[in-house]
Motif scaffolding. Structure first.
Motif, PDB file in Angstrom:
ATOM      1  N   VAL A  13       0.845  -1.204   0.000  1.00  0.00           N
ATOM      2  CA  VAL A  13       0.000   0.000   0.000  1.00  0.00           C
ATOM      3  C   VAL A  13       0.878   1.251   0.000  1.00  0.00           C
ATOM      4  CG1 VAL A  13      -1.684   1.362   1.315  1.00  0.00           C
ATOM      5  CG2 VAL A  13      -1.984  -1.106   1.078  1.00  0.00           C
ATOM      6  N   GLU A  14       1.935   1.245   0.784  1.00  0.00           N
ATOM      7  CA  GLU A  14       2.824   2.409   0.830  1.00  0.00           C
ATOM      8  C   GLU A  14       3.433   2.692  -0.542  1.00  0.00           C
ATOM      9  OE1 GLU A  14       5.399   1.243   4.041  1.00  0.00           O
ATOM     10  OE2 GLU A  14       4.025   2.038   5.557  1.00  0.00           O
ATOM     11  N   LEU A  15       3.824   1.656  -1.272  1.00  0.00           N
ATOM     12  CA  LEU A  15       4.330   1.833  -2.643  1.00  0.00           C
ATOM     13  C   LEU A  15       3.243   2.417  -3.545  1.00  0.00           C
ATOM     14  CD1 LEU A  15       6.242  -1.545  -3.124  1.00  0.00           C
ATOM     15  CD2 LEU A  15       7.278   0.731  -2.890  1.00  0.00           C
ATOM     16  N   PRO A  55       0.941  -9.481  11.785  1.00  0.00           N
ATOM     17  CA  PRO A  55      -0.444  -9.067  11.544  1.00  0.00           C
ATOM     18  C   PRO A  55      -0.636  -7.566  11.798  1.00  0.00           C
ATOM     19  CG  PRO A  55      -0.388 -11.069  12.854  1.00  0.00           C
ATOM     20  CD  PRO A  55       1.032 -10.557  12.776  1.00  0.00           C
ATOM     21  N   LEU A  56      -1.467  -6.949  10.982  1.00  0.00           N
ATOM     22  CA  LEU A  56      -1.786  -5.529  11.142  1.00  0.00           C
ATOM     23  C   LEU A  56      -3.289  -5.336  11.320  1.00  0.00           C
ATOM     24  CD1 LEU A  56      -0.805  -2.595  11.186  1.00  0.00           C
ATOM     25  CD2 LEU A  56      -1.104  -2.577   8.702  1.00  0.00           C
ATOM     26  N   GLN A  57      -4.107  -5.873  10.409  1.00  0.00           N
ATOM     27  CA  GLN A  57      -5.561  -5.807  10.467  1.00  0.00           C
ATOM     28  C   GLN A  57      -6.073  -4.369  10.578  1.00  0.00           C
ATOM     29  OE1 GLN A  57      -6.422  -8.472  13.726  1.00  0.00           O
ATOM     30  NE2 GLN A  57      -6.234 -10.271  12.406  1.00  0.00           N
ATOM     31  N   ALA A  58      -5.708  -3.564   9.558  1.00  0.00           N
ATOM     32  CA  ALA A  58      -6.101  -2.156   9.556  1.00  0.00           C
ATOM     33  C   ALA A  58      -6.367  -1.668   8.137  1.00  0.00           C
ATOM     34  CB  ALA A  58      -5.002  -1.308  10.185  1.00  0.00           C
ATOM     35  N   PHE A  59      -7.211  -0.650   8.044  1.00  0.00           N
ATOM     36  CA  PHE A  59      -7.364   0.073   6.787  1.00  0.00           C
ATOM     37  C   PHE A  59      -6.192   1.045   6.697  1.00  0.00           C
ATOM     38  CE2 PHE A  59     -11.679  -1.341   7.679  1.00  0.00           C
ATOM     39  CZ  PHE A  59     -11.992  -1.933   6.463  1.00  0.00           C
ATOM     40  N   THR A  60      -5.503   1.033   5.560  1.00  0.00           N
ATOM     41  CA  THR A  60      -4.237   1.760   5.471  1.00  0.00           C
ATOM     42  C   THR A  60      -4.222   2.886   4.436  1.00  0.00           C
ATOM     43  OG1 THR A  60      -3.460  -0.078   4.098  1.00  0.00           O
ATOM     44  CG2 THR A  60      -2.776  -0.067   6.417  1.00  0.00           C
ATOM     45  N   ALA A  61      -5.212   2.948   3.550  1.00  0.00           N
ATOM     46  CA  ALA A  61      -5.288   4.039   2.579  1.00  0.00           C
ATOM     47  C   ALA A  61      -6.697   4.063   1.998  1.00  0.00           C
ATOM     48  CB  ALA A  61      -4.265   3.867   1.457  1.00  0.00           C
ATOM     49  N   ILE A  62      -7.056   5.216   1.443  1.00  0.00           N
ATOM     50  CA  ILE A  62      -8.354   5.370   0.781  1.00  0.00           C
ATOM     51  C   ILE A  62      -8.229   6.445  -0.288  1.00  0.00           C
ATOM     52  CG2 ILE A  62      -9.202   7.017   2.507  1.00  0.00           C
ATOM     53  CD1 ILE A  62     -12.000   5.661   2.137  1.00  0.00           C
ATOM     54  N   GLY A  63      -8.924   6.236  -1.385  1.00  0.00           N
ATOM     55  CA  GLY A  63      -8.872   7.219  -2.464  1.00  0.00           C
ATOM     56  C   GLY A  63      -9.932   6.942  -3.514  1.00  0.00           C
ATOM     57  N   ARG A  64      -9.782   7.631  -4.663  1.00  0.00           N
ATOM     58  CA  ARG A  64     -10.729   7.481  -5.768  1.00  0.00           C
ATOM     59  C   ARG A  64      -9.980   7.131  -7.038  1.00  0.00           C
ATOM     60  NH1 ARG A  64     -15.492  11.870  -5.217  1.00  0.00           N
ATOM     61  NH2 ARG A  64     -16.712  10.131  -5.993  1.00  0.00           N
ATOM     62  N   ILE A  65     -10.582   6.284  -7.840  1.00  0.00           N
ATOM     63  CA  ILE A  65     -10.013   5.918  -9.133  1.00  0.00           C
ATOM     64  C   ILE A  65      -9.970   7.175  -9.997  1.00  0.00           C
ATOM     65  CG2 ILE A  65     -10.298   4.491 -11.201  1.00  0.00           C
ATOM     66  CD1 ILE A  65      -9.533   2.918  -8.644  1.00  0.00           C
ATOM     67  N   ALA A  66      -8.815   7.428 -10.614  1.00  0.00           N
ATOM     68  CA  ALA A  66      -8.585   8.708 -11.298  1.00  0.00           C
ATOM     69  C   ALA A  66      -8.358   8.557 -12.800  1.00  0.00           C
ATOM     70  CB  ALA A  66      -7.382   9.414 -10.660  1.00  0.00           C
ATOM     71  N   ASP A  67      -8.656   7.390 -13.365  1.00  0.00           N
ATOM     72  CA  ASP A  67      -8.482   7.214 -14.807  1.00  0.00           C
ATOM     73  C   ASP A  67      -9.629   6.370 -15.350  1.00  0.00           C
ATOM     74  OD1 ASP A  67      -7.841   4.658 -13.940  1.00  0.00           O
ATOM     75  OD2 ASP A  67      -5.742   4.775 -14.520  1.00  0.00           O
TER      76      ASP A  67
END
Length: 137
Positions: A13-15, A55-67
């Motif tokens: 996700v970070e990448l 284990p992390l078990q978290a939401f890590t990013a959110i956004g909108r499709i841009a293409d």
């Protein structure tokens, strides 16, 4: 407009956030073709590092499709990895456990992790709003 959850380890996700893209199901195009410009996509990370990180078990990013269409990863044209561009929101990593009771897509609250085994899946507006509100305050 459709809302999606993409199950991806935090390191991937970070990448994706740095590169402003998403991939799905190890670079396959099928689910990405179902997405449309303006769709919401939230990222759930079961682990810190793929495949065997803690284990992390978290939401890590959110956004909108841009293409409008999936495209092949331009950095590695010899490897078939399809992507979509994403406009990510500023957000905070949000553990899932406090949200489980509010999320309708989790039908069996005792086995809440089962749904994430599908990789990418749709959620309704209510569930997206629960996640987005928790992540963006």
């Amino acid at each position: 407009m459709t809302n999606w959850i993409n199950t991806v380890s935090r390191d991937h996700v970070e990448l994706a956030v740095r590169g402003r893209f998403t991939q799905a199901n190890h670079g396959k195009a099928a689910m990405l073709r179902k997405m449309a410009r303006g769709d919401w996509i939230a990222f759930y990370s079961p682990r810190v590092v793929y495949p065997d990180g803690e284990p992390l078990q978290a939401f890590t990013a959110i956004g909108r499709i841009a293409d409008d269409e999936p495209y092949l990863d331009p950095i590695a044209p010899d490897v078939e990895r399809w992507r979509r561009n994403v406009d990510f929101l500023d957000c905070v990593e949000t553990p899932i456990r406090p949200l489980i009771e509010q999320l309708d897509f989790i039908e069996d609250k005792q086995r809440w992790g089962f749904k994430f085994r599908f990789g990418v899946f749709k959620v309704d507006d209510h569930d997206l709003e629960v996640i987005r509100s928790a992540m963006t305050g």
